[in-house]
Design a protein around this motif. Structure first.
Motif, PDB file in Angstrom:
ATOM      1  N   PRO A  24     -27.502 -23.376 -10.891  1.00 17.77           N
ATOM      2  CA  PRO A  24     -26.709 -24.314 -11.697  1.00 17.77           C
ATOM      3  C   PRO A  24     -26.337 -25.646 -10.890  1.00 17.77           C
ATOM      4  N   ASN A  25     -26.191 -26.868 -11.223  1.00 11.68           N
ATOM      5  CA  ASN A  25     -25.653 -27.915 -10.500  1.00 11.68           C
ATOM      6  C   ASN A  25     -24.277 -27.738 -10.288  1.00 11.68           C
ATOM      7  N   PRO A  26     -23.400 -28.131  -9.198  1.00 15.26           N
ATOM      8  CA  PRO A  26     -22.315 -28.016  -9.182  1.00 15.26           C
ATOM      9  C   PRO A  26     -21.520 -28.663 -10.400  1.00 15.26           C
ATOM     10  N   GLU A  27     -20.392 -28.026 -10.864  1.00 13.11           N
ATOM     11  CA  GLU A  27     -19.972 -28.759 -11.924  1.00 13.11           C
ATOM     12  C   GLU A  27     -18.696 -29.654 -11.413  1.00 13.11           C
ATOM     13  N   ILE A  28     -18.651 -30.943 -11.774  1.00 11.23           N
ATOM     14  CA  ILE A  28     -17.759 -31.842 -11.608  1.00 11.23           C
ATOM     15  C   ILE A  28     -16.500 -31.495 -12.488  1.00 11.23           C
ATOM     16  N   ILE A  29     -15.122 -31.770 -11.874  1.00 15.47           N
ATOM     17  CA  ILE A  29     -14.105 -31.338 -12.637  1.00 15.47           C
ATOM     18  C   ILE A  29     -13.212 -32.720 -12.503  1.00 15.47           C
ATOM     19  N   SER A  30     -13.543 -33.476 -11.693  1.00 17.22           N
ATOM     20  CA  SER A  30     -12.687 -34.696 -11.865  1.00 17.22           C
ATOM     21  C   SER A  30     -13.300 -36.052 -10.915  1.00 17.22           C
ATOM     22  N   VAL A  31     -13.170 -37.207 -11.355  1.00 15.63           N
ATOM     23  CA  VAL A  31     -13.468 -38.304 -10.644  1.00 15.63           C
ATOM     24  C   VAL A  31     -12.252 -39.171 -10.335  1.00 15.63           C
ATOM     25  N   ASN A  32     -11.865 -39.687  -9.184  1.00 15.45           N
ATOM     26  CA  ASN A  32     -10.964 -40.581  -9.026  1.00 15.45           C
ATOM     27  C   ASN A  32     -11.553 -41.879  -8.442  1.00 15.45           C
ATOM     28  N   LEU A  33     -11.238 -42.898  -9.040  1.00 18.12           N
ATOM     29  CA  LEU A  33     -11.882 -44.415  -8.843  1.00 18.12           C
ATOM     30  C   LEU A  33     -10.489 -45.005  -7.966  1.00 18.12           C
ATOM     31  N   ILE A  34     -10.534 -45.974  -7.118  1.00 20.56           N
ATOM     32  CA  ILE A  34      -9.782 -46.649  -6.378  1.00 20.56           C
ATOM     33  C   ILE A  34     -10.197 -48.003  -6.089  1.00 20.56           C
ATOM     34  N   SER A  35      -9.600 -48.853  -6.616  1.00 14.96           N
ATOM     35  CA  SER A  35      -9.836 -50.556  -6.617  1.00 14.96           C
ATOM     36  C   SER A  35      -8.982 -50.987  -5.740  1.00 14.96           C
ATOM     37  N   GLU A  36      -8.781 -52.374  -5.575  1.00 15.07           N
ATOM     38  CA  GLU A  36      -7.733 -52.912  -5.016  1.00 15.07           C
ATOM     39  C   GLU A  36      -6.568 -53.101  -5.642  1.00 15.07           C
ATOM     40  N   THR A  37      -6.985 -52.847  -6.980  1.00 21.03           N
ATOM     41  CA  THR A  37      -5.596 -53.198  -8.033  1.00 21.03           C
ATOM     42  C   THR A  37      -5.100 -51.978  -8.930  1.00 21.03           C
ATOM     43  N   ALA A  38      -5.985 -50.971  -8.896  1.00 17.98           N
ATOM     44  CA  ALA A  38      -5.774 -49.760  -9.732  1.00 17.98           C
ATOM     45  C   ALA A  38      -6.255 -48.564  -9.122  1.00 17.98           C
ATOM     46  N   GLU A  39      -5.711 -47.447  -9.629  1.00 15.69           N
ATOM     47  CA  GLU A  39      -6.329 -46.036  -9.172  1.00 15.69           C
ATOM     48  C   GLU A  39      -6.254 -45.320 -10.739  1.00 15.69           C
ATOM     49  N   ILE A  40      -7.446 -44.599 -11.107  1.00 20.06           N
ATOM     50  CA  ILE A  40      -7.413 -43.813 -12.296  1.00 20.06           C
ATOM     51  C   ILE A  40      -8.312 -42.662 -11.828  1.00 20.06           C
ATOM     52  N   THR A  41      -8.025 -41.327 -12.646  1.00 20.51           N
ATOM     53  CA  THR A  41      -8.765 -40.196 -12.318  1.00 20.51           C
ATOM     54  C   THR A  41      -9.191 -39.617 -13.817  1.00 20.51           C
ATOM     55  N   TYR A  42     -10.640 -39.662 -13.864  1.00 24.83           N
ATOM     56  CA  TYR A  42     -11.105 -39.119 -15.085  1.00 24.83           C
ATOM     57  C   TYR A  42     -11.273 -37.717 -14.938  1.00 24.83           C
ATOM     58  N   THR A  43     -10.869 -36.883 -16.103  1.00 21.64           N
ATOM     59  CA  THR A  43     -11.101 -35.440 -16.228  1.00 21.64           C
ATOM     60  C   THR A  43     -11.783 -35.093 -17.676  1.00 21.64           C
ATOM     61  N   ASP A  44     -11.909 -35.957 -18.433  1.00 27.62           N
ATOM     62  CA  ASP A  44     -12.440 -35.764 -19.709  1.00 27.62           C
ATOM     63  C   ASP A  44     -14.010 -35.466 -19.752  1.00 27.62           C
ATOM     64  N   ILE A  45     -14.358 -34.662 -20.716  1.00 27.71           N
ATOM     65  CA  ILE A  45     -15.805 -34.340 -20.664  1.00 27.71           C
ATOM     66  C   ILE A  45     -16.771 -35.197 -20.880  1.00 27.71           C
ATOM     67  N   GLU A  46     -16.558 -36.152 -21.604  1.00 27.24           N
ATOM     68  CA  GLU A  46     -17.542 -37.649 -21.914  1.00 27.24           C
ATOM     69  C   GLU A  46     -17.597 -38.366 -20.410  1.00 27.24           C
ATOM     70  N   SER A  47     -16.434 -38.639 -19.886  1.00 30.91           N
ATOM     71  CA  SER A  47     -16.427 -39.461 -18.621  1.00 30.91           C
ATOM     72  C   SER A  47     -17.179 -38.679 -17.480  1.00 30.91           C
ATOM     73  N   ILE A  48     -16.889 -37.324 -17.395  1.00 33.10           N
ATOM     74  CA  ILE A  48     -17.577 -36.586 -16.575  1.00 33.10           C
ATOM     75  C   ILE A  48     -18.802 -36.500 -16.566  1.00 33.10           C
ATOM     76  N   ARG A  49     -19.396 -36.485 -17.893  1.00 30.75           N
ATOM     77  CA  ARG A  49     -20.788 -36.598 -18.006  1.00 30.75           C
ATOM     78  C   ARG A  49     -21.547 -37.694 -17.529  1.00 30.75           C
ATOM     79  N   ILE A  50     -20.859 -38.818 -17.808  1.00 34.14           N
ATOM     80  CA  ILE A  50     -21.270 -40.257 -17.561  1.00 34.14           C
ATOM     81  C   ILE A  50     -21.536 -40.189 -15.908  1.00 34.14           C
ATOM     82  N   PHE A  51     -20.510 -39.900 -15.085  1.00 36.90           N
ATOM     83  CA  PHE A  51     -20.702 -40.006 -13.787  1.00 36.90           C
ATOM     84  C   PHE A  51     -21.558 -38.941 -13.054  1.00 36.90           C
ATOM     85  N   ASP A  52     -21.575 -37.774 -13.655  1.00 39.48           N
ATOM     86  CA  ASP A  52     -22.393 -36.662 -13.290  1.00 39.48           C
ATOM     87  C   ASP A  52     -23.824 -37.080 -13.360  1.00 39.48           C
TER      88      ASP A  52
END
Length: 129
Positions: A24-52
């Motif tokens: 199996p491919n390793p499973e992503i549980i979260s994605v944290n994005l940091i820009s100059e103006t914001a920081e957001i963490t994605y943990t929902d299934i659909e967002s994780i699928r998009i990043f994966d």
């Protein structure tokens, strides 16, 4: 005796091939994005699928890498607690995207058109909120 050796080597090669294809491919549980103006963490299934999908289907770009600051710094956390860091470059107008893995900064990865579109759609929601 020679026949047993050939069968043994063939069996070992077959088992290794099966392991590589089935593991199996390793499973992503979260994605944290940091820009100059914001920081957001994605943990929902659909967002994780998009990043994966974006990470798995990105293709290496030939040539040397010489780019400016990324649109986002991206930290991907896997189920085995491994954290992989990327620089994410997204052009919201053209919907083009690239990744550079911090541990392999000489290699730029181009996101597939579909992945770039899905990521720009997802990230545009954050930019408008």
């Amino acid at each position: 005796m020679r026949k047993i050796g050939i069968i043994s080597i063939s069996l070992i090669i077959l088992l290794v091939l099966i392991y590589v294809l089935v593991r199996p491919n390793p499973e992503i549980i979260s994605v944290n994005l940091i820009s100059e103006t914001a920081e957001i963490t994605y943990t929902d299934i659909e967002s994780i699928r998009i990043f994966d999908d974006a990470i798995r289907t990105a293709k290496k770009v030939r040539g040397a890498v010489d780019v400016g600051p990324p649109t986002y710094r991206m930290n991907v956390t896997y189920a085995d607690t491994e954290v992989v860091k990327y620089s994410l470059y997204i052009d919201f107008k053209t919907e083009d995207g690239f990744l550079i893995k911090d541990s392999d900064s000489e290699k730029m990865l181009k996101l597939k058109d579909r992945s770039s579109k899905e990521l720009t759609d997802l990230l545009s929601k954050v930019n408008t909120e």
